[in-house]
Write a protein that holds these residues in place. Structure first.
Motif, PDB file in Angstrom:
ATOM      1  N   LEU B 354       0.813  -1.219   0.000  1.00 58.88           N
ATOM      2  CA  LEU B 354       0.000   0.000   0.000  1.00 58.88           C
ATOM      3  C   LEU B 354       0.844   1.264   0.000  1.00 58.88           C
ATOM      4  N   HIS B 355       2.028   1.218   0.605  1.00 61.10           N
ATOM      5  CA  HIS B 355       2.803   2.471   0.673  1.00 61.10           C
ATOM      6  C   HIS B 355       3.309   2.911  -0.687  1.00 61.10           C
ATOM      7  N   HIS B 356       3.319   1.988  -1.653  1.00 65.62           N
ATOM      8  CA  HIS B 356       3.667   2.412  -3.011  1.00 65.62           C
ATOM      9  C   HIS B 356       2.643   3.392  -3.563  1.00 65.62           C
ATOM     10  N   TYR B 357       1.431   3.321  -3.014  1.00 62.81           N
ATOM     11  CA  TYR B 357       0.328   4.082  -3.587  1.00 62.81           C
ATOM     12  C   TYR B 357       0.059   5.381  -2.847  1.00 62.81           C
ATOM     13  N   ARG B 358       0.848   5.630  -1.811  1.00 63.03           N
ATOM     14  CA  ARG B 358       0.621   6.812  -1.006  1.00 63.03           C
ATOM     15  C   ARG B 358       0.800   8.070  -1.854  1.00 63.03           C
ATOM     16  N   GLY B 359      -0.219   8.931  -1.862  1.00 59.37           N
ATOM     17  CA  GLY B 359      -0.102  10.192  -2.595  1.00 59.37           C
ATOM     18  C   GLY B 359      -0.082  10.036  -4.098  1.00 59.37           C
ATOM     19  N   LEU B 360      -0.533   8.896  -4.588  1.00 59.09           N
ATOM     20  CA  LEU B 360      -0.508   8.677  -6.036  1.00 59.09           C
ATOM     21  C   LEU B 360      -1.329   9.720  -6.789  1.00 59.09           C
ATOM     22  N   PHE B 361      -2.404  10.189  -6.135  1.00 59.72           N
ATOM     23  CA  PHE B 361      -3.318  11.113  -6.812  1.00 59.72           C
ATOM     24  C   PHE B 361      -2.603  12.364  -7.287  1.00 59.72           C
ATOM     25  N   VAL B 423      -7.694   2.165   1.564  1.00 59.66           N
ATOM     26  CA  VAL B 423      -6.958   2.229   0.307  1.00 59.66           C
ATOM     27  C   VAL B 423      -7.178   3.585  -0.349  1.00 59.66           C
ATOM     28  N   MET B 424      -8.443   4.024  -0.385  1.00 58.26           N
ATOM     29  CA  MET B 424      -8.754   5.274  -1.079  1.00 58.26           C
ATOM     30  C   MET B 424      -8.043   6.449  -0.473  1.00 58.26           C
ATOM     31  N   VAL B 425      -8.071   6.521   0.856  1.00 60.20           N
ATOM     32  CA  VAL B 425      -7.496   7.709   1.471  1.00 60.20           C
ATOM     33  C   VAL B 425      -5.982   7.690   1.333  1.00 60.20           C
ATOM     34  N   THR B 426      -5.394   6.497   1.285  1.00 64.53           N
ATOM     35  CA  THR B 426      -3.949   6.408   1.077  1.00 64.53           C
ATOM     36  C   THR B 426      -3.555   7.072  -0.233  1.00 64.53           C
ATOM     37  N   LEU B 427      -4.383   6.885  -1.243  1.00 58.86           N
ATOM     38  CA  LEU B 427      -4.075   7.434  -2.553  1.00 58.86           C
ATOM     39  C   LEU B 427      -3.986   8.953  -2.515  1.00 58.86           C
ATOM     40  N   PHE B 428      -4.717   9.565  -1.576  1.00 59.04           N
ATOM     41  CA  PHE B 428      -4.826  11.024  -1.590  1.00 59.04           C
ATOM     42  C   PHE B 428      -3.968  11.685  -0.533  1.00 59.04           C
TER      43      PHE B 428
END
Lengths: 514, 482
Positions: B354-361, B423-428
């Motif tokens: 999941l940390h790969h996706y942190r701030g992906l947005f 998951v969603m909030v991690t992306l943002f």
């Protein structure tokens, strides 16, 4: 078609805000302001031109709607895009537009990161709320009911403040979402139960309000289905055992989020009860009324007592909301014309006063960077005209005569008295508690020894106009509530008629229908 | 019974897929060319998909071993679409893979053929044949990056457990055969019509175990997270979509037609299993920090919801199963597609933590929007396809008055929300400082990106305007044989 545009405008505006972020931070703000301004103007124009008097021919033939829009959506289950407007929804949509403008303006300086995406979420919440107020197909209603949660979740989770005792904004947002979504699914089950009962009796799938209102269901089933609706709305209102999400969500949300949450989202629940729970299940609601009123009483006292013990200024205001919503619940289940109209006035008044108080606490936070009241004190002389405004909003919140809140509470209590005098007697004690927590708030924040003598930055024009605008409305509706009463009169009369004389409208199959 | 031209027309998709497999094999033997192989595979699959339009003219039709009715056409569409998505994503994924890459498509095509046979089988022989043809190439696909320990482990784990499940399935078939003396489904139906013998029940139960393993129903779910996590992205996609669709369709067919599966006892077992699968799948997903594992558990939970259609198995059940499978496949393809795109081109273990996706947005807004929409769809939020599926499932439960199952769905959804939201909030969230894997800059205009964007669009369109999908599935469900 007008009704469709009322829903679409915020959604389109939100997308524009997101896309025009590349032009800089101010572009999304102006677009959002323009969008909500347009929404408000359209609603006011409808208000001006609409006729909200009682229909001349009382009875099933006369349409209770001022405007209606209908288009097929999922024919397989008889689901339509069925929107309709009456006085009640019009008032609430106008309120949404007004608070939308406020929410945009009050976050002008507070939100500095990812402005476009913030306004996307803000406007989509408002779009979803307008959808809730307009939809009278139950499937569509549920659709919007759930839809408005997602942007609210993002608003709290991404732009919120982390709380004092290790409470995170993401935790608060998740709690809010799970509470409302899970209870929403209960409502979906109830809606489906009703629709299938209607299907079993007639062979036609329909989710239409008018069809389902006449669905023949047994008393026992009606009670269960009514509970499904009631729980979903009770979580959102909130009614006391189901209120766990509210203080956290309010405390952690950004100012604009709190304004929307207290001002409009809580009202969707009251609206849902007025529009769906009471007319769809009149007998079951009548039978349930004592329980609901008791819950309302518990809410009044619980909210007020908890508010007295809070350190965090936003949590305090959040608990006062629970207390005020207790009055709303009592008024709804009293079901007299006077009480129902009082509920409408109280909803509008609470939206103004809560919005004012939340904006005020947001402004204090911008200056002091804390919401902890033990760190405040002695702010009266240091903040320019903000304390004066606060005093007015606090007075409104405790129901001082001359403010709209007074009219609302008075009408609710007056209208409930013939039905349940004891409830009114006990609820009146809650008004005393309201005075106590209001004084606590003023005392702890503005009086007492000052932490320092340095004056803080006063109100700028934006903040001043914003607060003045709310205050003017609070006083206007406090002194002259007639426009609200006239507009909501016909709609409330209809609900009161359905609720108190169920025999007139519902056909009860004698036996065997379940 | 002689095969006529009509029968050949009905079998056209299957023939086309097999022919493509042979062409690809010969092509590889002649000259290795990655893009060329991909294009041939894609053309073959597209032709098969188009041929379904012709097949539709002659349905429903039966051959001794296969039945081509609305249900099998529906399953074939889903299988072929999943395979197409898989092919395009595999092309991006395997671009820089060191080692032979072309065989992946060969394995994929064989597996597709197996899935199609399985979904349209009306005979226990084709059922077993299809299942094995589906699984065997999957072992190879899962262990394709065999120099990665995880990938090899995934392949071998799936191989061993799958073999055990096949043994159960075969034993179950043998018991049913012993009772009825027939292997074809109509024969079984006739032979077991008034048979309440315990051996028939045992046979049905054992077949349920075998197929339940493929569907990763609790308590046969233990392999799923490890295999999904370890296998290369495209293989996991195929496992989560096409393989599950085929196995579910055949189970649905068995339950709906064969009396051995309709007994009181087995029905109650199915109810308990469905409840367990919903709740356990969601509970286990709560604390996962790896997106592929999380999706594996979420897929377990979704098949728990789908099992409601097996329990009810009349009225709206077939339509519901169709709608739910369709929305599920679209959603899961998009979700796994994003993971695959982020891990493309191949560079060791997939970037699924999941940390790969942190701030992906804030770096890849559109890519993240796709993943967000698919998470919302998995959670069943309105305006996405998943909501329509969930609506149908709850409607089915309410109509059949299975209140326990309805309660399970609500509880499961509430638990599920927690991890989808996580998951969603991690992306943002704000970006972390660490170095991370990322999709290529021009992902949006490449084939894989286009597929994923199209799926996201489809999710939203189906969520907002489901009427055509509903009508289509209703039409297909109406032309079922049996």
């Amino acid at each position: 078609m007008m009704l469709v545009w009322l829903i679409l405008i915020p959604f389109i505006g939100g997308l524009l805000c997101w896309q025009f972020e590349r032009l800089g931070d101010t572009a999304p703000r102006w677009i959002a302001l323009g969008t909500m301004g347009l929404e408000l103007l359209l609603t006011l124009w409808l208000w001006w031109g609409g006729d909200f008097q009682l229909p001349e021919i009382a009875g099933a033939q006369a349409s209770q709607w001022v405007l209606e829009f209908r288009a097929p959506w999922i024919p397989r289950f008889g689901i339509d895009i069925h929107l309709a407007l009456d006085g009640l929804s019009l008032i609430l949509i106008a309120l949404t537009g007004f608070l939308g403008v406020l929410a945009v303006v009050c976050s002008w300086k507070e939100i500095i990161g990812r402005v476009g995406f913030f306004h996307l979420n803000l406007l989509w919440i408002l779009g979803g709320v307008v959808g809730v107020f307009l939809a009278i197909d139950l499937f569509l209603f549920f659709f919007f009911w759930e839809l408005m949660l997602v942007p609210m979740y993002f608003l709290i989770a991404l732009w919120g403040h982390s709380g004092t005792q290790g409470k995170t904004r993401i935790g608060a947002a998740t709690k809010f979402f799970i509470y409302t979504q899970a209870s929403g699914l209960l409502m979906l089950v109830a809606i489906l139960g009703l629709a299938f009962a209607h299907h079993a009796a007639t062979g036609i799938y329909s989710f239409s309000y008018d069809d389902l209102r006449n669905a023949p269901i047994s008393d026992e089933l009606a009670m269960w289905l009514m509970l499904g609706f009631f729980i979903a709305f009770a979580v959102k209102l909130p009614v006391v055992p189901l209120h766990g999400w509210l203080p956290d969500a309010h405390a952690q949300a950004p100012t604009a989020g709190s304004v929307d949450l207290a001002g409009i989202l809580l009202k969707t629940a009251a609206y849902g009860m007025l529009r769906f729970t009471l007319p769809l299940f009149p007998e079951a609601s009548q039978a349930f009324a004592p329980v609901a009123m008791t819950l309302g009483l518990v809410g009044i006292f619980y909210g007020a007592l908890m508010a007295c013990g809070q350190q965090d200024i936003k949590r305090l205001i959040a608990y006062t909301s629970i207390s005020h919503m207790g009055f709303v619940l009592i008024g709804i289940y009293a079901g007299t014309q006077l009480a129902l109209q009082g509920v409408v006035v109280l909803m509008v008044a609470h939206a103004f006063s809560a919005a004012g108080l939340f904006i005020m606490s947001g402004q204090i936070y911008e200056r002091l960077h804390t919401r902890d009241m033990t760190q405040m004190g002695g702010l009266w002389g240091r903040l320019g005209s903000l304390p004066g405004f606060s005093l007015c909003f606090v007075a409104a919140s405790l129901g001082m005569p001359g403010t709209a809140n007074f009219i609302g509470e008075f009408m609710v209590l007056f209208g409930t008295f013939p039905i349940a005098p004891w409830v009114v007697a006990i609820a009146s004690v809650g008004l005393v508690l309201a005075a106590i927590y209001s004084l606590f708030l003023m005392q702890r924040v503005y009086y007492g020894p000052a932490k320092s003598d340095e004056p803080l930055e006063g109100l700028d024009h934006r903040e001043y106009v914003m607060l003045l605008g709310i205050l003017a409305l609070v006083l206007f509706f406090g002194l002259y509530p007639q426009p609200l009463l006239e507009t909501s009169g016909a709609a409330m009369h209809e609900i009161q008629r359905l609720f108190t004389d169920p025999a007139l409208t519902t056909t009860i199959l004698p036996t065997g229908a379940s | 019974m002689t095969l006529t031209t009509t029968h050949l027309v009905a079998l056209l998709p299957l023939i086309l897929v097999c022919a493509t497999a042979i062409v690809v094999m010969l092509g590889i033997a002649w000259r290795r060319h990655h893009t060329g192989t991909t294009i041939v595979t894609a053309i073959g699959l597209n032709l098969a998909l188009l041929s379904l339009l012709i097949v539709w003219q002659v349905t429903p039709i039966e051959t001794p071993l296969l039945v081509i009715d609305g249900l099998s056409v529906f399953a074939m569409v889903l299988i072929l679409v999943s395979a197409l998505a898989c092919t395009t994503l595999a092309h991006a994924y395997l671009e820089h893979y060191k080692g032979p890459v072309e065989e992946f498509y060969l394995l994929l095509l064989c597996s597709v053929a197996g899935a199609m046979v399985l979904a349209s089988s009306r005979h226990l022989a084709t059922l077993f044949f299809g299942l094995e043809l589906l699984s065997m190439p999957l072992y190879g696909m899962l262990a394709y990056a065999f120099h990665e320990r995880r990938s090899l482990e995934a392949g071998i784990k799936y191989l061993i457990l799958s073999a055990a499940a096949s043994a159960f399935l075969l034993f179950g078939m043998a018991l049913l055969y012993a009772q009825s003396g027939r292997l074809d489904l109509p024969g079984l139906t006739a032979g077991l019509a008034n048979n309440t013998d315990v051996w028939a029940l045992a046979g049905a139960g054992m077949m349920l175990v075998g197929l339940g393993f493929k569907l990763s129903i609790v308590p046969f779910h233990l392999w799923a997270p490890d295999v999904y996590e370890g296998g290369p992205g495209p293989a996991s996609i195929f496992l989560a979509s096409a393989s599950k669709v085929a196995a579910f369709v055949v189970l649905l067919r068995l339950v709906m037609t064969t009396p051995a599966f309709q007994g009181e006892w087995l029905n109650e077992t199915l109810t308990v299993l469905a409840l367990l699968t919903m709740i356990v799948g969601n509970l286990l997903a709560l604390n996962q920090s790896d997106l592929k594992r999380l999706l594996a558990y979420s897929s377990i939970a979704h098949f728990g919801y789908l099992m409601v259609t097996l329990v009810v198995s009349d009225g709206l059940a077939l339509e519901t199963a169709g709608i739910y499978l369709l929305t599920y496949v679209v959603t899961v393809l998009a979700a796994f597609g994003i993971v695959t795109l982020i891990s493309s081109p191949y560079g060791g273990t997939d970037a699924s933590a999941l940390h790969h996706y942190r701030g992906l947005f804030w770096r890849r807004p559109y890519l993240t929007a796709v993943l967000t929409v698919s998470m919302l769809s998995l959670a069943g939020i309105p305006s996405t396809a998943g909501f329509i599926g969930k609506f149908y499932i709850i409607a089915l439960g309410v109509e059949a008055q299975r209140w326990w199952l309805v309660g399970g769905i609500i509880l499961g959804s509430a638990i599920g929300l927690y991890y989808y939201l996580r998951v969603m909030v991690t992306l943002f969230l704000a970006e972390a400082g660490m170095r991370r894997r990322d999709a290529p800059h021009n992902w949006g205009i490449r084939a894989g990106g286009v597929v994923v964007l199209g799926l996201a669009l489809l999710m939203v369109v189906l969520g907002l305007y489901p009427a055509p999908m509903v009508e289509w599935v209703k039409l297909l469900a109406a032309t079922r044989i049996g």
